[in-house]
Design a protein around this motif. Structure first.
Motif, PDB file in Angstrom:
ATOM      1  N   VAL A  39      16.954  13.582  17.229  1.00  0.00           N
ATOM      2  CA  VAL A  39      15.500  13.600  17.389  1.00  0.00           C
ATOM      3  C   VAL A  39      14.883  13.150  16.073  1.00  0.00           C
ATOM      4  O   VAL A  39      15.239  13.659  15.009  1.00  0.00           O
ATOM      5  CB  VAL A  39      14.973  15.012  17.738  1.00  0.00           C
ATOM      6  CG1 VAL A  39      13.455  14.998  17.887  1.00  0.00           C
ATOM      7  CG2 VAL A  39      15.616  15.550  18.983  1.00  0.00           C
ATOM      8  N   GLN A  41      11.222  12.947  14.265  1.00  0.00           N
ATOM      9  CA  GLN A  41       9.844  13.426  14.380  1.00  0.00           C
ATOM     10  C   GLN A  41       9.098  13.130  13.087  1.00  0.00           C
ATOM     11  O   GLN A  41       9.676  13.187  12.000  1.00  0.00           O
ATOM     12  CB  GLN A  41       9.809  14.937  14.631  1.00  0.00           C
ATOM     13  CG  GLN A  41      10.411  15.330  15.960  1.00  0.00           C
ATOM     14  CD  GLN A  41      10.458  16.835  16.144  1.00  0.00           C
ATOM     15  OE1 GLN A  41      10.855  17.561  15.237  1.00  0.00           O
ATOM     16  NE2 GLN A  41      10.055  17.295  17.312  1.00  0.00           N
ATOM     17  N   TYR A  43       5.453  14.249  11.030  1.00  0.00           N
ATOM     18  CA  TYR A  43       4.403  15.254  10.941  1.00  0.00           C
ATOM     19  C   TYR A  43       3.335  14.763   9.975  1.00  0.00           C
ATOM     20  O   TYR A  43       3.619  14.002   9.048  1.00  0.00           O
ATOM     21  CB  TYR A  43       4.971  16.577  10.418  1.00  0.00           C
ATOM     22  CG  TYR A  43       5.980  17.205  11.341  1.00  0.00           C
ATOM     23  CD1 TYR A  43       5.611  18.205  12.240  1.00  0.00           C
ATOM     24  CD2 TYR A  43       7.309  16.793  11.325  1.00  0.00           C
ATOM     25  CE1 TYR A  43       6.542  18.774  13.098  1.00  0.00           C
ATOM     26  CE2 TYR A  43       8.250  17.358  12.179  1.00  0.00           C
ATOM     27  CZ  TYR A  43       7.852  18.352  13.057  1.00  0.00           C
ATOM     28  OH  TYR A  43       8.788  18.905  13.906  1.00  0.00           O
ATOM     29  N   PRO A  50       4.597  17.929  15.746  1.00  0.00           N
ATOM     30  CA  PRO A  50       4.795  16.521  15.398  1.00  0.00           C
ATOM     31  C   PRO A  50       3.659  15.636  15.905  1.00  0.00           C
ATOM     32  O   PRO A  50       3.032  15.946  16.919  1.00  0.00           O
ATOM     33  CB  PRO A  50       6.118  16.165  16.089  1.00  0.00           C
ATOM     34  CG  PRO A  50       6.301  17.177  17.156  1.00  0.00           C
ATOM     35  CD  PRO A  50       5.586  18.410  16.719  1.00  0.00           C
ATOM     36  N   TYR A  52       4.525  12.384  16.174  1.00  0.00           N
ATOM     37  CA  TYR A  52       5.369  11.340  16.762  1.00  0.00           C
ATOM     38  C   TYR A  52       6.738  11.940  17.017  1.00  0.00           C
ATOM     39  O   TYR A  52       7.235  12.743  16.216  1.00  0.00           O
ATOM     40  CB  TYR A  52       5.506  10.165  15.782  1.00  0.00           C
ATOM     41  CG  TYR A  52       6.440   9.065  16.232  1.00  0.00           C
ATOM     42  CD1 TYR A  52       5.991   8.058  17.077  1.00  0.00           C
ATOM     43  CD2 TYR A  52       7.761   9.017  15.798  1.00  0.00           C
ATOM     44  CE1 TYR A  52       6.850   7.032  17.486  1.00  0.00           C
ATOM     45  CE2 TYR A  52       8.615   8.002  16.197  1.00  0.00           C
ATOM     46  CZ  TYR A  52       8.149   7.013  17.036  1.00  0.00           C
ATOM     47  OH  TYR A  52       8.994   6.000  17.428  1.00  0.00           O
ATOM     48  N   GLN A  53       7.329  11.554  18.137  1.00  0.00           N
ATOM     49  CA  GLN A  53       8.691  12.010  18.435  1.00  0.00           C
ATOM     50  C   GLN A  53       9.437  10.921  19.192  1.00  0.00           C
ATOM     51  O   GLN A  53       8.882  10.298  20.086  1.00  0.00           O
ATOM     52  CB  GLN A  53       8.654  13.279  19.282  1.00  0.00           C
ATOM     53  CG  GLN A  53      10.041  13.764  19.669  1.00  0.00           C
ATOM     54  CD  GLN A  53       9.994  15.123  20.336  1.00  0.00           C
ATOM     55  OE1 GLN A  53       9.774  16.114  19.672  1.00  0.00           O
ATOM     56  NE2 GLN A  53      10.192  15.151  21.644  1.00  0.00           N
TER      57      GLN A  53
END
Length: 120
Positions: A39, A41, A43, A50, A52-53
């Protein structure tokens, strides 16, 4: 060992001067990590959620303050485990000034890096 090897974030951007900016977070994975759940992410500021991921094999998600502000088709790499590691922020404006943290995680470990971008 999972490790962030380079984080590229423009230090200063003039408001209205750029159609987009790239924030990149390059990392290395062991071959064992490539079989694990990965994953990526991002921040913003000290937020715990988050903005965005990306999970390889799935479409990237823009969230929070960056919802609708990213080019989700941007590819930082042809490597399927790194393809959408970076952010392309469209038309960056002053309210997006601040600290950006990149977190790359597998089931067993994680790596975090942070950089500041000032938009004036």
């Amino acid at each position: 060992m999972l490790q962030i090897v380079e984080m590229r974030v423009p230090a200063v951007v003039e408001d209205g001067s750029a159609t987009s900016v790239i924030l990149d977070c390059d990392y290395v994975l062991r071959s064992a990590d490539k079989k694990s759940e990965l994953v990526v992410q991002w921040y913003f500021q000290n937020g715990s959620s988050p903005v965005y991921q990306w999970i390889p094999g799935k479409r990237p998600q823009d969230l929070g303050v960056l919802k609708g502000r990213l080019n989700l088709d941007y590819r930082a790499s042809n490597d399927p485990h790194k393809r959408h590691r970076a952010l392309e922020i469209l038309k960056p404006t002053y309210e997006l000034s601040g600290v950006y943290r990149c977190k790359v995680a597998t089931v067993e470990e994680e790596a975090v890096a942070a950089r500041t971008m000032i938009i004036y």
